[in-house]
Each structure stands twice: as C-alpha cells, then as structure tokens.
Design a protein around this motif. Structure first.
Motif, PDB file in Angstrom:
ATOM      1  N   PRO A  72       0.722  -1.132  -0.088  1.00  0.00           N
ATOM      2  CA  PRO A  72       0.045   0.047  -0.006  1.00  0.00           C
ATOM      3  C   PRO A  72       0.738   1.217  -0.075  1.00  0.00           C
ATOM      4  CG  PRO A  72       0.002  -0.891   2.310  1.00  0.00           C
ATOM      5  CD  PRO A  72       0.811  -1.830   1.175  1.00  0.00           C
ATOM      6  N   THR A  73       1.802   1.315  -0.836  1.00  0.00           N
ATOM      7  CA  THR A  73       2.763   2.656  -0.820  1.00  0.00           C
ATOM      8  C   THR A  73       2.920   2.872  -2.281  1.00  0.00           C
ATOM      9  OG1 THR A  73       4.790   1.031  -1.050  1.00  0.00           O
ATOM     10  CG2 THR A  73       3.904   1.718   1.167  1.00  0.00           C
ATOM     11  N   PRO A  74       3.311   4.109  -2.563  1.00  0.00           N
ATOM     12  CA  PRO A  74       3.675   4.262  -3.908  1.00  0.00           C
ATOM     13  C   PRO A  74       4.918   3.632  -4.492  1.00  0.00           C
ATOM     14  CG  PRO A  74       3.348   6.600  -2.618  1.00  0.00           C
ATOM     15  CD  PRO A  74       3.315   5.285  -1.783  1.00  0.00           C
ATOM     16  N   THR A  75       5.027   3.608  -5.725  1.00  0.00           N
ATOM     17  CA  THR A  75       6.460   2.997  -6.256  1.00  0.00           C
ATOM     18  C   THR A  75       6.712   3.773  -7.483  1.00  0.00           C
ATOM     19  OG1 THR A  75       7.675   1.323  -6.794  1.00  0.00           O
ATOM     20  CG2 THR A  75       5.104   1.336  -7.592  1.00  0.00           C
ATOM     21  N   ASN A  76       7.560   3.579  -8.199  1.00  0.00           N
ATOM     22  CA  ASN A  76       8.228   4.505  -9.342  1.00  0.00           C
ATOM     23  C   ASN A  76       7.411   4.044 -10.812  1.00  0.00           C
ATOM     24  OD1 ASN A  76       9.782   2.314  -9.701  1.00  0.00           O
ATOM     25  ND2 ASN A  76      11.702   3.503  -9.038  1.00  0.00           N
ATOM     26  N   VAL A  77       7.484   2.809 -10.865  1.00  0.00           N
ATOM     27  CA  VAL A  77       6.968   2.074 -12.093  1.00  0.00           C
ATOM     28  C   VAL A  77       6.302   0.556 -11.678  1.00  0.00           C
ATOM     29  CG1 VAL A  77       9.169   0.920 -12.850  1.00  0.00           C
ATOM     30  CG2 VAL A  77       7.335   1.347 -14.576  1.00  0.00           C
ATOM     31  N   LEU A  78       5.394   0.360 -12.223  1.00  0.00           N
ATOM     32  CA  LEU A  78       4.640  -0.942 -12.189  1.00  0.00           C
ATOM     33  C   LEU A  78       4.541  -1.385 -13.682  1.00  0.00           C
ATOM     34  CD1 LEU A  78       1.738  -0.486  -9.871  1.00  0.00           C
ATOM     35  CD2 LEU A  78       3.891  -1.732  -9.345  1.00  0.00           C
ATOM     36  N   SER A  79       4.571  -2.716 -13.878  1.00  0.00           N
ATOM     37  CA  SER A  79       4.510  -3.294 -15.270  1.00  0.00           C
ATOM     38  C   SER A  79       3.704  -4.650 -15.148  1.00  0.00           C
ATOM     39  CB  SER A  79       5.904  -3.880 -15.613  1.00  0.00           C
ATOM     40  OG  SER A  79       6.554  -4.676 -14.656  1.00  0.00           O
ATOM     41  N   TRP A  80       2.988  -4.637 -16.287  1.00  0.00           N
ATOM     42  CA  TRP A  80       2.165  -5.916 -16.358  1.00  0.00           C
ATOM     43  C   TRP A  80       2.125  -6.382 -17.620  1.00  0.00           C
ATOM     44  CZ3 TRP A  80       0.263  -1.347 -14.390  1.00  0.00           C
ATOM     45  CH2 TRP A  80       0.112  -1.226 -13.176  1.00  0.00           C
ATOM     46  N   PRO A  81       3.129  -7.335 -17.665  1.00  0.00           N
ATOM     47  CA  PRO A  81       3.631  -8.020 -19.132  1.00  0.00           C
ATOM     48  C   PRO A  81       2.135  -8.805 -19.587  1.00  0.00           C
ATOM     49  CG  PRO A  81       5.293  -8.812 -17.392  1.00  0.00           C
ATOM     50  CD  PRO A  81       3.836  -8.047 -16.758  1.00  0.00           C
ATOM     51  N   SER A  82       2.128  -8.725 -20.724  1.00  0.00           N
ATOM     52  CA  SER A  82       0.911  -9.464 -21.776  1.00  0.00           C
ATOM     53  C   SER A  82       0.988 -10.991 -21.528  1.00  0.00           C
ATOM     54  CB  SER A  82       0.775  -8.849 -22.922  1.00  0.00           C
ATOM     55  OG  SER A  82       1.975  -9.297 -23.770  1.00  0.00           O
ATOM     56  N   GLU A  83       2.263 -11.561 -21.325  1.00  0.00           N
ATOM     57  CA  GLU A  83       2.441 -12.976 -21.327  1.00  0.00           C
ATOM     58  C   GLU A  83       3.646 -13.295 -20.396  1.00  0.00           C
ATOM     59  OE1 GLU A  83       2.900 -14.866 -24.966  1.00  0.00           O
ATOM     60  OE2 GLU A  83       3.824 -13.334 -25.644  1.00  0.00           O
ATOM     61  N   LEU A 141       2.557  -0.258 -18.526  1.00  0.00           N
ATOM     62  CA  LEU A 141       3.320   0.417 -17.518  1.00  0.00           C
ATOM     63  C   LEU A 141       2.566   1.319 -16.804  1.00  0.00           C
ATOM     64  CD1 LEU A 141       6.859   0.998 -19.418  1.00  0.00           C
ATOM     65  CD2 LEU A 141       6.040  -1.046 -18.197  1.00  0.00           C
ATOM     66  N   ALA A 142       2.934   1.515 -15.809  1.00  0.00           N
ATOM     67  CA  ALA A 142       2.274   2.869 -14.794  1.00  0.00           C
ATOM     68  C   ALA A 142       3.607   3.416 -14.259  1.00  0.00           C
ATOM     69  CB  ALA A 142       1.375   2.421 -13.770  1.00  0.00           C
ATOM     70  N   LEU A 143       3.546   4.838 -14.458  1.00  0.00           N
ATOM     71  CA  LEU A 143       4.752   5.616 -13.645  1.00  0.00           C
ATOM     72  C   LEU A 143       4.078   6.614 -12.866  1.00  0.00           C
ATOM     73  CD1 LEU A 143       6.447   6.141 -17.154  1.00  0.00           C
ATOM     74  CD2 LEU A 143       7.485   5.048 -15.268  1.00  0.00           C
ATOM     75  N   ALA A 144       4.554   6.890 -11.549  1.00  0.00           N
ATOM     76  CA  ALA A 144       4.157   8.017 -10.662  1.00  0.00           C
ATOM     77  C   ALA A 144       4.944   9.139 -10.762  1.00  0.00           C
ATOM     78  CB  ALA A 144       3.933   7.106  -9.236  1.00  0.00           C
ATOM     79  N   PHE A 145       4.366  10.141 -11.138  1.00  0.00           N
ATOM     80  CA  PHE A 145       4.967  11.494 -11.082  1.00  0.00           C
ATOM     81  C   PHE A 145       5.985  12.091  -9.919  1.00  0.00           C
ATOM     82  CE2 PHE A 145       6.156  15.754 -11.422  1.00  0.00           C
ATOM     83  CZ  PHE A 145       6.754  15.799 -12.731  1.00  0.00           C
ATOM     84  N   GLU A 146       5.399  11.891  -8.721  1.00  0.00           N
ATOM     85  CA  GLU A 146       5.964  12.316  -7.428  1.00  0.00           C
ATOM     86  C   GLU A 146       7.081  11.566  -6.991  1.00  0.00           C
ATOM     87  OE1 GLU A 146       1.461  13.426  -7.212  1.00  0.00           O
ATOM     88  OE2 GLU A 146       2.629  11.740  -7.785  1.00  0.00           O
ATOM     89  N   THR A 147       6.788  10.238  -7.222  1.00  0.00           N
ATOM     90  CA  THR A 147       7.932   9.577  -6.921  1.00  0.00           C
ATOM     91  C   THR A 147       9.061   9.413  -7.991  1.00  0.00           C
ATOM     92  OG1 THR A 147       6.421   7.799  -5.674  1.00  0.00           O
ATOM     93  CG2 THR A 147       8.515   6.881  -6.568  1.00  0.00           C
ATOM     94  N   CYS A 148       8.735   9.497  -9.033  1.00  0.00           N
ATOM     95  CA  CYS A 148      10.171   9.683 -10.049  1.00  0.00           C
ATOM     96  C   CYS A 148      10.643  10.830  -9.881  1.00  0.00           C
ATOM     97  CB  CYS A 148       9.411   9.411 -11.369  1.00  0.00           C
ATOM     98  SG  CYS A 148       8.495   8.051 -11.856  1.00  0.00           S
ATOM     99  N   ALA A 149      10.032  12.126  -9.667  1.00  0.00           N
ATOM    100  CA  ALA A 149      10.539  13.242  -9.705  1.00  0.00           C
ATOM    101  C   ALA A 149      11.541  13.294  -8.122  1.00  0.00           C
ATOM    102  CB  ALA A 149       9.565  14.304  -9.423  1.00  0.00           C
ATOM    103  N   ARG A 150      11.007  12.711  -7.361  1.00  0.00           N
ATOM    104  CA  ARG A 150      11.715  12.717  -5.930  1.00  0.00           C
ATOM    105  C   ARG A 150      12.993  12.014  -6.041  1.00  0.00           C
ATOM    106  NH1 ARG A 150       8.019  11.332  -3.357  1.00  0.00           N
ATOM    107  NH2 ARG A 150       7.843   9.235  -3.041  1.00  0.00           N
TER     108      ARG A 150
END
Length: 160
Positions: A62-73, A96-105
């Motif tokens: 339950p915390t932010p992270t910089n990037v998440l990925s979901w491969p199609s296979e 992919l999902a990228l979180a701006f604040e975490t990436c910027a920090r």
C-alpha cells in the motif's frame, strides 16, 4: 512502435513523455534485436495516489512506487540469469504505470535529470514486460547490464 499513453496527472504535461517513451522503447527493442514496429505498449502516467492504489491491488503493497509493469504474457526464463524467451512475442507487450511524484523525488534525490530517470524507468518497465526480472542476483545483474547499455544508446549515464 505504437505506444498508447494515458496522462492521468497534470504534472506530466511539462515533460515530453511521448518522446521519452518512444526513444526508450525503440532503444530497448533494437538492443534486443527486435523490430520496434512489430510491438505496442500502453503507459499510464499517474500520480502517487493512483499508483499506490495499483500497487496495493496488484502487489499487496500500500505505498507508491516509481513504475509498475504488467506483461501481456509470461516470458520469464526458468534459469536465473538467463535471457527470457523473446521469440514469438505477442504484438502487445503489456502495460506500464509511472508515478510522477515518486519519479521526480527519486531523480532529485539522485541528482539526475528527470527525463533521464523517466527514460530509465521506461526501459526498466519494458524489460519486465519482455520477461526480465531482478528477483535473483543473476537476474538483477543481467537486467542492470542491459539497462546500462540501452541507456548509453540514449546518452543517459549509468544509473547504477
């Protein structure tokens, strides 16, 4: 390469995320001797709140992270440190999902330009979609070597 980007947080508007993503993805696929024109990827550019929700939902963290990925296979190799199975790939590589604040920090804390850090995270996430991981030391070593080599193609210094 077809990249579908959904901007879900206003901070991303200041960056050329489309350009960064295109460059990072093409460099990654080219480095692996894959034709970028054969593939597609989706990217959600969100904020920390949204990625924390996704991280909770999909990883139980339950915390932010910089990037998440979901491969199609699943393309992961059976042997740690081995190359994933890159033949007969589906055209849609994943999401992919990228979180701006975490990436910027992280970029600020590491003294890195934000575009360089974002490029690194896109390369990292795409490698996950291709079956690379860093669960074992051997896997992490392979993935970090690839990331460093790919980022060098983009003129981005070694992030490690």
């Amino acid at each position: 390469m077809e990249i579908d980007i959904l901007i879900d947080a206003p901070h991303w508007d200041a960056l050329d995320l489309c350009g960064l993503a295109q460059s990072a993805c093409v460099a990654t696929l080219t480095d692996l001797s894959l034709d970028p024109d054969d593939f597609a990827l989706s990217i959600l550019a969100c904020d920390d709140a949204r990625i924390a929700t996704l991280n909770t939902q999909f990883r139980g963290k339950p915390t932010p992270t910089n990037v998440l990925s979901w491969p199609s296979e699943d393309r992961a190799p059976e042997t740690p440190g081995a190359m994933p199975h890159l033949s007969d790939l589906a055209a849609e590589l994943g999401d992919l999902a990228l979180a701006f604040e975490t990436c910027a920090r992280e970029a600020a804390d590491g003294g890195k330009p934000l575009p360089d850090h974002i490029s690194h995270l896109i390369v990292h996430g795409l490698l996950h979609c291709l079956g690379f991981d860093h669960e074992t030391d051997a896997d992490a070593d392979l993935m970090e070597r690839l990331e460093t080599r790919i980022l060098a193609r983009l003129g981005v210094p070694d992030p490690y």
